[in-house]
Design a protein around this motif. Structure first.
Motif, PDB file in Angstrom:
ATOM      1  N   GLU A   1       0.820  -1.208   0.000  1.00 21.25           N
ATOM      2  CA  GLU A   1       0.000   0.000   0.000  1.00 21.25           C
ATOM      3  C   GLU A   1       0.851   1.254   0.000  1.00 21.25           C
ATOM      4  O   GLU A   1       0.465   2.267  -0.581  1.00 21.25           O
ATOM      5  CB  GLU A   1      -0.923   0.001   1.226  1.00 21.25           C
ATOM      6  N   ARG A   2       2.017   1.202   0.631  1.00 18.23           N
ATOM      7  CA  ARG A   2       2.872   2.376   0.746  1.00 18.23           C
ATOM      8  C   ARG A   2       4.306   2.020   0.375  1.00 18.23           C
ATOM      9  O   ARG A   2       4.698   0.853   0.410  1.00 18.23           O
ATOM     10  CB  ARG A   2       2.842   2.916   2.182  1.00 18.23           C
ATOM     11  N   PRO A   3       5.110   3.032   0.056  1.00 17.65           N
ATOM     12  CA  PRO A   3       6.532   2.776  -0.204  1.00 17.65           C
ATOM     13  C   PRO A   3       7.236   2.229   1.038  1.00 17.65           C
ATOM     14  O   PRO A   3       6.760   2.374   2.165  1.00 17.65           O
ATOM     15  CB  PRO A   3       7.079   4.153  -0.589  1.00 17.65           C
ATOM     16  N   VAL A   4       8.375   1.614   0.827  1.00 17.48           N
ATOM     17  CA  VAL A   4       9.194   1.107   1.929  1.00 17.48           C
ATOM     18  C   VAL A   4       9.533   2.265   2.864  1.00 17.48           C
ATOM     19  O   VAL A   4       9.969   3.335   2.417  1.00 17.48           O
ATOM     20  CB  VAL A   4      10.492   0.471   1.380  1.00 17.48           C
ATOM     21  N   PRO A   5       9.321   2.114   4.174  1.00 17.58           N
ATOM     22  CA  PRO A   5       9.564   3.225   5.107  1.00 17.58           C
ATOM     23  C   PRO A   5      11.048   3.557   5.211  1.00 17.58           C
ATOM     24  O   PRO A   5      11.907   2.684   5.040  1.00 17.58           O
ATOM     25  CB  PRO A   5       9.020   2.698   6.440  1.00 17.58           C
ATOM     26  N   PRO A   6      11.368   4.828   5.495  1.00 18.94           N
ATOM     27  CA  PRO A   6      12.774   5.254   5.602  1.00 18.94           C
ATOM     28  C   PRO A   6      13.389   4.827   6.928  1.00 18.94           C
ATOM     29  O   PRO A   6      13.384   5.577   7.909  1.00 18.94           O
ATOM     30  CB  PRO A   6      12.681   6.780   5.486  1.00 18.94           C
ATOM     31  N   ARG A   7      13.943   3.632   6.958  1.00 18.88           N
ATOM     32  CA  ARG A   7      14.582   3.109   8.161  1.00 18.88           C
ATOM     33  C   ARG A   7      15.957   2.576   7.816  1.00 18.88           C
ATOM     34  O   ARG A   7      16.218   2.161   6.692  1.00 18.88           O
ATOM     35  CB  ARG A   7      13.740   1.983   8.780  1.00 18.88           C
ATOM     36  N   ALA A   8      16.824   2.535   8.813  1.00 18.34           N
ATOM     37  CA  ALA A   8      18.192   2.065   8.589  1.00 18.34           C
ATOM     38  C   ALA A   8      18.198   0.617   8.111  1.00 18.34           C
ATOM     39  O   ALA A   8      18.984   0.249   7.231  1.00 18.34           O
ATOM     40  CB  ALA A   8      19.010   2.213   9.870  1.00 18.34           C
ATOM     41  N   GLN A   9      17.311  -0.209   8.670  1.00 16.66           N
ATOM     42  CA  GLN A   9      17.328  -1.612   8.264  1.00 16.66           C
ATOM     43  C   GLN A   9      16.912  -1.778   6.807  1.00 16.66           C
ATOM     44  O   GLN A   9      17.420  -2.663   6.108  1.00 16.66           O
ATOM     45  CB  GLN A   9      16.440  -2.458   9.168  1.00 16.66           C
ATOM     46  N   ALA A  10      16.043  -0.901   6.316  1.00  9.18           N
ATOM     47  CA  ALA A  10      15.692  -0.950   4.891  1.00  9.18           C
ATOM     48  C   ALA A  10      16.888  -0.572   4.040  1.00  9.18           C
ATOM     49  O   ALA A  10      17.157  -1.187   2.995  1.00  9.18           O
ATOM     50  CB  ALA A  10      14.514  -0.021   4.615  1.00  9.18           C
ATOM     51  N   ALA A  11      17.649   0.450   4.473  1.00 10.02           N
ATOM     52  CA  ALA A  11      18.831   0.872   3.717  1.00 10.02           C
ATOM     53  C   ALA A  11      19.862  -0.241   3.647  1.00 10.02           C
ATOM     54  O   ALA A  11      20.482  -0.468   2.599  1.00 10.02           O
ATOM     55  CB  ALA A  11      19.435   2.122   4.364  1.00 10.02           C
ATOM     56  N   HIS A  12      20.060  -0.949   4.743  1.00 13.59           N
ATOM     57  CA  HIS A  12      21.023  -2.053   4.746  1.00 13.59           C
ATOM     58  C   HIS A  12      20.593  -3.155   3.768  1.00 13.59           C
ATOM     59  O   HIS A  12      21.420  -3.692   3.021  1.00 13.59           O
ATOM     60  CB  HIS A  12      21.152  -2.630   6.150  1.00 13.59           C
ATOM     61  N   GLN A  13      19.311  -3.480   3.774  1.00 15.43           N
ATOM     62  CA  GLN A  13      18.829  -4.533   2.883  1.00 15.43           C
ATOM     63  C   GLN A  13      18.859  -4.081   1.420  1.00 15.43           C
ATOM     64  O   GLN A  13      19.139  -4.874   0.517  1.00 15.43           O
ATOM     65  CB  GLN A  13      17.423  -4.957   3.293  1.00 15.43           C
ATOM     66  N   MET A  14      18.583  -2.811   1.183  1.00 12.43           N
ATOM     67  CA  MET A  14      18.687  -2.278  -0.175  1.00 12.43           C
ATOM     68  C   MET A  14      20.122  -2.339  -0.687  1.00 12.43           C
ATOM     69  O   MET A  14      20.366  -2.595  -1.866  1.00 12.43           O
ATOM     70  CB  MET A  14      18.169  -0.840  -0.221  1.00 12.43           C
ATOM     71  N   ALA A  15      21.083  -2.096   0.216  1.00 11.97           N
ATOM     72  CA  ALA A  15      22.489  -2.165  -0.185  1.00 11.97           C
ATOM     73  C   ALA A  15      22.833  -3.551  -0.712  1.00 11.97           C
ATOM     74  O   ALA A  15      23.569  -3.689  -1.701  1.00 11.97           O
ATOM     75  CB  ALA A  15      23.386  -1.802   0.998  1.00 11.97           C
ATOM     76  N   ASP A  16      22.301  -4.586  -0.074  1.00  9.00           N
ATOM     77  CA  ASP A  16      22.536  -5.954  -0.547  1.00  9.00           C
ATOM     78  C   ASP A  16      21.976  -6.156  -1.951  1.00  9.00           C
ATOM     79  O   ASP A  16      22.618  -6.758  -2.817  1.00  9.00           O
ATOM     80  CB  ASP A  16      21.894  -6.961   0.406  1.00  9.00           C
ATOM     81  N   THR A  17      20.764  -5.633  -2.193  1.00  8.66           N
ATOM     82  CA  THR A  17      20.127  -5.807  -3.501  1.00  8.66           C
ATOM     83  C   THR A  17      20.861  -5.025  -4.587  1.00  8.66           C
ATOM     84  O   THR A  17      21.089  -5.530  -5.689  1.00  8.66           O
ATOM     85  CB  THR A  17      18.656  -5.362  -3.435  1.00  8.66           C
ATOM     86  N   VAL A  18      21.244  -3.783  -4.292  1.00  9.25           N
ATOM     87  CA  VAL A  18      21.973  -2.983  -5.283  1.00  9.25           C
ATOM     88  C   VAL A  18      23.304  -3.645  -5.622  1.00  9.25           C
ATOM     89  O   VAL A  18      23.704  -3.714  -6.793  1.00  9.25           O
ATOM     90  CB  VAL A  18      22.194  -1.545  -4.768  1.00  9.25           C
ATOM     91  N   PHE A  19      23.999  -4.149  -4.611  1.00  4.21           N
ATOM     92  CA  PHE A  19      25.270  -4.833  -4.870  1.00  4.21           C
ATOM     93  C   PHE A  19      25.063  -6.013  -5.820  1.00  4.21           C
ATOM     94  O   PHE A  19      25.778  -6.163  -6.817  1.00  4.21           O
ATOM     95  CB  PHE A  19      25.871  -5.330  -3.557  1.00  4.21           C
ATOM     96  N   GLU A  20      24.093  -6.843  -5.509  1.00  2.00           N
ATOM     97  CA  GLU A  20      23.858  -8.022  -6.352  1.00  2.00           C
ATOM     98  C   GLU A  20      23.433  -7.629  -7.755  1.00  2.00           C
ATOM     99  O   GLU A  20      23.841  -8.252  -8.741  1.00  2.00           O
ATOM    100  CB  GLU A  20      22.804  -8.930  -5.711  1.00  2.00           C
ATOM    101  N   ASN A  21      22.644  -6.568  -7.884  1.00  2.00           N
ATOM    102  CA  ASN A  21      22.190  -6.153  -9.213  1.00  2.00           C
ATOM    103  C   ASN A  21      23.306  -5.523 -10.041  1.00  2.00           C
ATOM    104  O   ASN A  21      23.324  -5.673 -11.271  1.00  2.00           O
ATOM    105  CB  ASN A  21      20.998  -5.201  -9.097  1.00  2.00           C
TER     106      ASN A  21
END
Length: 381
Positions: free
Chosen positions: A329-349
């Motif tokens: 329903e909403r975008p991913v909230p701005p939290r540190a744990q989301a940023a850490h998990q996004m870093a993993d995805t960007v690295f792999e991509n």
């Protein structure tokens, strides 16, 4: 290797929680075959969720900080000091503002850095919602420098109150702090202020303690910690009240002046220090970058792969991106744990892009979060 025979250059702008994690992984993986660069205006990293501890003196940031230059040397990336001004997407270059010192003297001219892959991890800044007087009369906690400034104001106010009470026995002179915004930062700061008052009394300030701190926490929503589970908000509310925090919910600030704020319901709240922590947004200049699709809060709108919707060579992650996952329903909230998990995805991509393989979509796993209020751990799911 890029088409012109030069090594691929991967530029990450922003060395916050996710950005630092990403450049470490990229440098370790590609440091010998690609040029990995971190751009940040500060030479060191301090974890932003701890700025409230820096602001109250509970944490010595000089002992906790990480030097990008030395960290990069160890992990295989290069650090460039600078502030992003614009992106030249046609020529695959970022434009950095001229560097100036603390006195405003120019250190270097505007600089351009080419990129083959660009990752924007710029984090967020406080959103004052164009409320009159906020920028001029409130302090913020967007950076280490702002946290240091708050601490200086706080310690000066406490020292002044102590001297007044010593000079005039029997007089009570509390330090009045108004915190606007009862998210994680506002709540944790409000509690930590009382610990600071106790420590100052124990280690140097005469006639000073928790009873000399008067904190007002103002929140426009019906309850504090609105994005988190209600049971946690209730526990935190109880702890704050026990400490002596005056909590005002359903209270919108409409003006800030020197030493006071005014609310929509007609209250005037006077204080010695005013801290604005009511909401965040991405840096304003992102809304002016040609060709990038941005949300109302200046966040770059990204695809599930965390690539921008208009340029596959540009990724965005953390607080500066708006990532609405399928069926959410909403975008991913701005939290540190989301940023850490996004870093993993960007690295792999980025690894997959260089291999010509299909990219993966970002999936977030919300983990439990622990707050420490006055020594009491509060767990949120």
């Amino acid at each position: 290797m890029s088409k012109n025979g030069r090594p691929d250059r991967i530029v990450v702008v922003g060395g916050g929680a996710g950005g630092l994690q990403l450049v470490r992984a990229l440098g370790e993986r590609f440091g010998k075959e690609a040029d990995v660069i971190l751009v940040d205006r500060s030479p060191t990293h301090v974890w932003k969720p701890l700025f409230h501890e820096v602001a109250t003196g509970a944490l010595d940031a000089d002992l906790d900080e990480v030097s990008y230059r030395y960290h990069g040397k160890h992990w295989g990336y290069h650090y460039v000091r600078g502030t992003l001004e614009d992106i030249d997407r046609k020529n695959h270059e970022i434009i950095l503002e001229p560097l100036v010192d603390e006195e405003g003297h120019k250190i270097s001219d505007q600089e351009r850095l080419r990129y083959d892959y660009l990752v924007l991890a710029l984090g967020s800044v406080a959103n004052d919602f164009n409320t009159p007087g906020v920028r001029e009369n409130c302090l913020f906690l967007d950076s280490r420098a702002q946290a240091d400034r708050f601490r200086e104001h706080l310690f000066d106010a406490c020292a002044s109150a102590s001297r007044t009470m010593i000079a005039q026995p029997g007089m009570e002179k509390p330090v009045r702090v108004t915190v606007i915004g009862a998210g994680a930062t506002g709540v944790e700061l409000s509690a930590e202020l009382y610990n600071t008052a106790i420590e100052l009394g124990n280690f140097g300030l005469e006639k000073f303690g928790a009873n000399c701190m008067q904190v007002t926490l103002v929140e426009a929503a019906p309850r504090i910690l609105a994005p988190l589970p209600e049971f946690m908000a209730e526990d935190a509310h109880t702890v704050l009240q026990r400490l002596g925090v005056d909590i005002k919910t359903n209270t919108m600030v409409v003006e800030a002046g020197e030493g006071f704020i005014k609310t929509k319901d007609g209250q005037t709240i006077e204080s010695d220090i005013q801290l604005w922590a009511a909401g965040v947004k991405a840096p304003d200049f992102l809304s002016k970058v040609e060709g990038l699709e941005v949300a109302r809060s200046n966040q770059i709108i990204v695809k599930p792969t965390l690539q921008s919707t208009t340029d596959d060579r540009i990724f965005a992650m953390g607080d500066c991106c708006s990532c609405k996952l399928p069926e959410a329903e909403r975008p991913v909230p701005p939290r540190a744990q989301a940023a850490h998990q996004m870093a993993d995805t960007v690295f792999e991509n980025i690894v997959r892009l260089r291999k010509g393989e299909p990219l993966k979509d970002f999936l977030i796993a919300i983990m439990a979060r622990c707050f420490l209020l006055a020594g009491l751990p509060l767990l949120a799911i």
